[in-house]
Design a protein around this motif. Structure first.
Motif, PDB file in Angstrom:
ATOM      1  N   GLY A 258      35.538  48.546  37.233  1.00 44.70           N
ATOM      2  CA  GLY A 258      36.914  48.445  36.762  1.00 44.70           C
ATOM      3  C   GLY A 258      37.627  47.475  37.700  1.00 44.70           C
ATOM      4  N   ASP A 259      38.671  46.823  37.232  1.00 47.24           N
ATOM      5  CA  ASP A 259      39.411  45.857  38.058  1.00 47.24           C
ATOM      6  C   ASP A 259      40.870  45.918  37.614  1.00 47.24           C
ATOM      7  OD1 ASP A 259      40.418  43.761  39.495  1.00 47.24           O
ATOM      8  OD2 ASP A 259      39.147  42.214  38.606  1.00 47.24           O
ATOM      9  N   ILE A 260      41.653  46.690  38.339  1.00 51.92           N
ATOM     10  CA  ILE A 260      43.029  47.004  37.918  1.00 51.92           C
ATOM     11  C   ILE A 260      44.004  46.603  39.034  1.00 51.92           C
ATOM     12  CG2 ILE A 260      44.608  48.893  37.287  1.00 51.92           C
ATOM     13  CD1 ILE A 260      42.413  48.470  35.172  1.00 51.92           C
ATOM     14  N   GLY A 341      42.308  35.438  34.159  1.00 52.90           N
ATOM     15  CA  GLY A 341      41.327  36.526  34.168  1.00 52.90           C
ATOM     16  C   GLY A 341      39.905  36.025  34.149  1.00 52.90           C
ATOM     17  N   HIS A 342      38.991  36.967  34.061  1.00 50.40           N
ATOM     18  CA  HIS A 342      37.556  36.678  34.146  1.00 50.40           C
ATOM     19  C   HIS A 342      36.782  37.732  33.379  1.00 50.40           C
ATOM     20  CE1 HIS A 342      37.598  39.971  37.110  1.00 50.40           C
ATOM     21  NE2 HIS A 342      38.693  39.410  37.574  1.00 50.40           N
ATOM     22  N   MET A 343      35.523  37.471  33.117  1.00 51.04           N
ATOM     23  CA  MET A 343      34.642  38.461  32.501  1.00 51.04           C
ATOM     24  C   MET A 343      34.427  39.604  33.483  1.00 51.04           C
ATOM     25  SD  MET A 343      33.357  37.283  29.527  1.00 51.04           S
ATOM     26  CE  MET A 343      31.951  36.383  28.890  1.00 51.04           C
ATOM     27  N   LEU A 388      36.998  41.522  29.509  1.00 56.29           N
ATOM     28  CA  LEU A 388      37.617  40.608  30.457  1.00 56.29           C
ATOM     29  C   LEU A 388      38.859  41.221  31.077  1.00 56.29           C
ATOM     30  CD1 LEU A 388      40.087  38.611  28.593  1.00 56.29           C
ATOM     31  CD2 LEU A 388      38.060  39.149  27.269  1.00 56.29           C
ATOM     32  N   THR A 389      39.326  40.583  32.127  1.00 59.98           N
ATOM     33  CA  THR A 389      40.564  41.043  32.742  1.00 59.98           C
ATOM     34  C   THR A 389      41.711  40.149  32.282  1.00 59.98           C
ATOM     35  OG1 THR A 389      40.482  39.610  34.705  1.00 59.98           O
ATOM     36  CG2 THR A 389      39.284  41.692  34.835  1.00 59.98           C
ATOM     37  N   VAL A 390      42.899  40.753  32.205  1.00 60.44           N
ATOM     38  CA  VAL A 390      44.135  39.993  31.966  1.00 60.44           C
ATOM     39  C   VAL A 390      45.024  40.310  33.160  1.00 60.44           C
ATOM     40  CG1 VAL A 390      46.095  39.623  30.441  1.00 60.44           C
ATOM     41  CG2 VAL A 390      43.865  40.241  29.476  1.00 60.44           C
TER      42      VAL A 390
END
Ligand code: MN
Length: 459
Positions: A258-260, A341-343, A388-390
């Motif tokens: 996760g990336d928050i 963002g990124h995958m 992906l991340t936003v």
């Protein structure tokens, strides 16, 4: 050991075999990495490609797939009585291999001659671990630089073509990782108060993850100096009037990330000056997510977020002029010097060991050299199954503002005088993880508070 059903790994390998077509495909697993001597090691983390195709999280392994004969061999040693004395009885490597649908195991010592025999038909990946790089160089009597040159683009592209599309069982794991990350963020925000040290908030993040059988997907970024994009120093005291930026994510027990990011005031409430900028970042985040669908290039979403930011900064008098001209010139990069963002998947920056550009760009897309856009890791057209991340942000980096002003750059557009009162503002970033669905998108996990009202209500 937690793994998917054997059928999952068998199907993934069979697709890979077809895509590579010819030759011998080699996977090097990761080894223990010493902190200061062999037996005192950093946390072991298996290579993500190895996890994806074989699922076995254990040091000292390699594996080959013969794309022509279909033969699959796992190289690794069974536990000896000495190992059992130190680390206890475990499932045998043979059994683990069967869990991944592999029926042939050979001792690791046989790998060298096996590779030498097949050296003219071998496919290897870029090796980010130097021990593996040196090992392979020795096996093939080449220099590490020559081994680097050998990385197979056929193999790399075949993996990217698989791992970019998340299956239902992967999305389930990613939602678990995001939901653990959510708890980390909630506990962190609830524990914020003036007078505490940043590391006290970091300890809440670790405690929460560990209590849910998870770990960090990457080193925690948490700071009252949120304008520093990757700040790993946690020794500052939280002071009233400051903002605290927390970018942290869990790696769950199936190794998905996760990336928050959330940003909250050190005080219970935002000041009106903080709220004004916060609402812009939130609008950038929500409107970027709302745009997401298959077929849209992520570069366009990044640019749209930048234009929205410049329009809003113009409304509050921090910039002035034509927004399209400012975008073209790269003014947005001064306030948001990173990509949107990124995958994300098994790695927080998914598959970037294989090449950032091959993952995030297609041959028709040239990477920009402009501040901000040059750091966009994902630019290609979105497809169903991508995750992906936003993560838009607005930062006031005093050194960058001063340098830009001194150089006389963007002087017609940026209101440097008014910005002087923002030099101690810090930075704001808001980040969620999103799946591209058949015709739209879906935010992964349970929603994490992000409106001003929701964040203020936590304390
Ligand atoms: Mn991120």
């Amino acid at each position: 050991m937690k793994m998917f059903q054997a059928q999952v790994y068998i199907a993934r390998r069979s697709q890979l075999k077809k895509a590579v077509g010819k030759g011998l495909i080699l996977f090097m697993g990761n080894n223990e990495s010493p902190i200061n001597y062999r037996d005192n090691t950093y946390n072991f983390r298996q290579d993500s490609n190895f996890l994806y195709y074989f699922g076995i999280s254990q040091p000292g392994l390699a594996a080959v797939i013969d794309a022509e004969s279909g033969e699959e061999i796992l190289f690794g040693d069974e536990f000896s009585i000495d190992d059992i004395i130190w680390v206890g009885q475990q499932q045998s490597l043979g059994e683990k291999a069967r869990q991944a649908g592999i029926y042939r195991r050979q001792d690791f010592s046989t790998l060298a001659s096996f590779i030498q025999k097949n050296k003219n038909r071998i496919h290897i990946l870029p090796l980010y671990r130097h021990d593996n790089l040196i090992m392979l160089a020795e096996f093939l009597s080449k220099t590490p630089a020559e081994i680097r040159e050998m990385a197979s683009t056929t193999f790399i592209d075949a993996i990217i073509a698989q791992r970019s599309y998340k299956s239902a069982e992967e999305i389930e794991q990613m939602e678990i990782a995001v939901n653990i990350s959510r708890k980390m963020h909630l506990n962190a925000m609830r524990s914020v108060s003036p007078g505490k040290y940043e590391y006290e908030i970091v300890s809440e993040i670790y405690r929460t993850a560990k209590a849910m059988d998870a770990d960090m997907a990457y080193a925690v970024i948490l700071s009252v100096h949120g304008q520093t994009l990757h700040n790993h120093y946690h020794g500052n005291i939280l002071k009233g009037g400051q903002l605290l930026l927390n970018d942290s994510g869990a790696e769950n027990n199936m190794f998905y990330a996760g990336d928050i990011t959330r940003t909250c005031p050190v005080d219970r409430t935002f000041t009106s000056k903080q709220a004004e900028i916060y609402e812009i970042v939130l609008e950038m985040e929500n409107s970027s997510i709302a745009m997401l669908r298959p077929g849209l290039a992520y570069r366009e979403v990044h640019i749209a977020a930048n234009k929205l930011m410049l329009n809003r900064l113009k409304e509050i008098g921090l910039v002035n002029g034509d927004v399209d001209e400012m975008t073209e010139a790269g003014v947005g990069g001064i306030f948001m010097p990173h990509g949107l963002g990124h995958m994300i998947g098994l790695d927080v920056h998914d598959m970037e060991d294989l090449s950032e550009n091959r993952v995030g760009y297609t041959p028709d897309l040239k990477r920009s050299t402009q501040l901000g856009l040059k750091s966009l890791r994902l630019a290609r057209k979105l497809e169903t199954g991508f995750t992906l991340t936003v993560e838009p942000g607005i930062y006031f980096i005093p050194e960058l503002l001063t340098k830009t002003e001194t150089e006389g750059k963007f002087r017609d557009w940026i209101n440097f005088e008014k910005l002087k009162s923002y030099h101690d503002f810090g930075g704001i970033r808001i980040e969620d993880n999103v799946l591209i669905t058949a015709d739209s998108h879906q935010i992964l996990g349970t929603p994490i508070p992000k409106s001003i009202g929701e964040i203020e209500a936590l304390r």
